[in-house]
Design an enzyme around this catalytic site. Structure first.
Site, mmCIF file in Angstrom:
data_model
loop_
_atom_site.group_PDB
_atom_site.id
_atom_site.type_symbol
_atom_site.label_atom_id
_atom_site.label_comp_id
_atom_site.label_asym_id
_atom_site.label_seq_id
_atom_site.Cartn_x
_atom_site.Cartn_y
_atom_site.Cartn_z
ATOM 1 N N GLY A 14 -50.919 49.260 72.513
ATOM 2 C CA GLY A 14 -51.904 49.037 71.459
ATOM 3 C C GLY A 14 -52.334 50.289 70.713
ATOM 4 O O GLY A 14 -53.394 50.300 70.084
ATOM 5 N N SER A 16 -51.092 51.776 67.940
ATOM 6 C CA SER A 16 -51.151 51.641 66.483
ATOM 7 C C SER A 16 -52.273 50.713 66.045
ATOM 8 O O SER A 16 -52.951 50.984 65.045
ATOM 9 C CB SER A 16 -49.806 51.147 65.937
ATOM 10 N N ASP A 85 -50.945 59.102 64.096
ATOM 11 C CA ASP A 85 -50.142 58.199 64.916
ATOM 12 C C ASP A 85 -48.803 58.856 65.231
ATOM 13 O O ASP A 85 -48.325 59.716 64.487
ATOM 14 C CB ASP A 85 -49.910 56.882 64.158
ATOM 15 N N GLU A 86 -48.211 58.451 66.330
ATOM 16 C CA GLU A 86 -46.888 58.937 66.762
ATOM 17 C C GLU A 86 -46.867 60.456 66.935
ATOM 18 O O GLU A 86 -45.890 61.127 66.616
ATOM 19 C CB GLU A 86 -45.791 58.501 65.772
ATOM 20 N N GLN A 88 -46.456 62.205 69.431
ATOM 21 C CA GLN A 88 -45.443 62.713 70.363
ATOM 22 C C GLN A 88 -44.288 63.373 69.621
ATOM 23 O O GLN A 88 -43.625 64.257 70.137
ATOM 24 C CB GLN A 88 -44.915 61.610 71.293
ATOM 25 N N CYS A 146 -43.389 42.940 85.761
ATOM 26 C CA CYS A 146 -44.257 42.578 86.886
ATOM 27 C C CYS A 146 -45.717 42.746 86.466
ATOM 28 O O CYS A 146 -46.007 42.902 85.280
ATOM 29 C CB CYS A 146 -43.929 43.427 88.129
ATOM 30 N N GLY A 171 -37.060 52.838 68.038
ATOM 31 C CA GLY A 171 -36.820 51.437 68.340
ATOM 32 C C GLY A 171 -38.086 50.733 68.763
ATOM 33 O O GLY A 171 -39.110 51.364 69.011
ATOM 34 N N TYR A 176 -36.870 49.252 73.852
ATOM 35 C CA TYR A 176 -37.753 49.818 74.884
ATOM 36 C C TYR A 176 -38.627 48.751 75.510
ATOM 37 O O TYR A 176 -39.082 47.828 74.831
ATOM 38 C CB TYR A 176 -38.666 50.890 74.281
ATOM 39 N N CYS A 180 -43.519 49.784 84.884
ATOM 40 C CA CYS A 180 -44.100 50.556 85.976
ATOM 41 C C CYS A 180 -43.006 51.452 86.566
ATOM 42 O O CYS A 180 -41.833 51.325 86.230
ATOM 43 C CB CYS A 180 -44.675 49.631 87.043
#
Length: 192
Positions: A14, A16, A85-86, A88, A146, A171, A176, A180
């Site tokens: 969540g 964005s 945003d983004e 990274q 899970c 992508g 993606y 976990c």
């Protein structure tokens, strides 16, 4: 006193939608913001923040040579907050510009992004955000397979998990999965 915030999470946590919500909340109170995003993310065209639920907004794209500091410094009216945003995908130099915006212009900066890549290595921008941020917050979501908390991103190509390759491959849900640690190591993907 302004601060640098880093809100990170796995894919589908969540990020964005949160940045769009924060922008809306400021602007609803007539407090202008500047919204930036990495130019590397071109899933919905360069210069847009888009959420999987369909909300979309234009943003200033950050290229390697973008002078973020000057854009913010010279913007009229002065923004109440800078949202990225983004982050990274940003370089160390871009992150240091965000630090300078906070420290010299006294404008809060909120950066949103992934912490680690599909190999569980830090992205350059995330590494420097973790080092320089005044406040760090994890945005949580659940594992695709899970009920555990997703902390990793699983890259899948042709239905098979991928653990090596280029760090950046843009992508979405087709490439993606938020997973976990256990499902990252042994994903329960359908066998061909």
């Amino acid at each position: 006193m302004a601060q640098l915030f880093f809100k990170y999470g796995s894919m589908n946590s969540g990020k964005s939608i949160e940045i769009l919500k924060v922008a809306h909340n400021y602007e609803e109170q007539n407090k202008p913001v500047l919204l930036f995003t990495s130019a590397i993310d071109d899933r919905d065209a360069i210069g847009y923040v888009s959420s999987r639920i369909g909300l979309r907004r234009e943003a200033i794209p950050i290229f390697e040579d973008t002078d973020i500091y000057s854009i913010v410094k010279n913007h009229e009216p002065k923004p109440y907050c800078v949202l990225v945003d983004e982050c990274q995908f940003l370089s160390k130099g871009s992150i240091l510009q965000l630090v300078k915006i906070v420290d010299e212009l006294n404008v809060p900066v909120m950066g949103f992004g992934l912490k680690n890549d599909f190999r569980n290595e830090l992205f350059e921008g995330s590494r420097w955000m973790l080092i320089y941020a005044d406040k760090i917050e994890e945005m949580k979501t659940i594992c695709w397979f899970c009920e555990r908390k997703a902390t990793m991103n699983l890259r899948v190509i042709d239905g098979k998990p991928v653990y090596t390759g280029e760090q950046i491959l843009i992508g979405g849900n087709d490439t993606y999965f938020p997973v976990c640690r256990k499902c990252h190591a042994n994903p329960p993907l359908p066998q061909p």
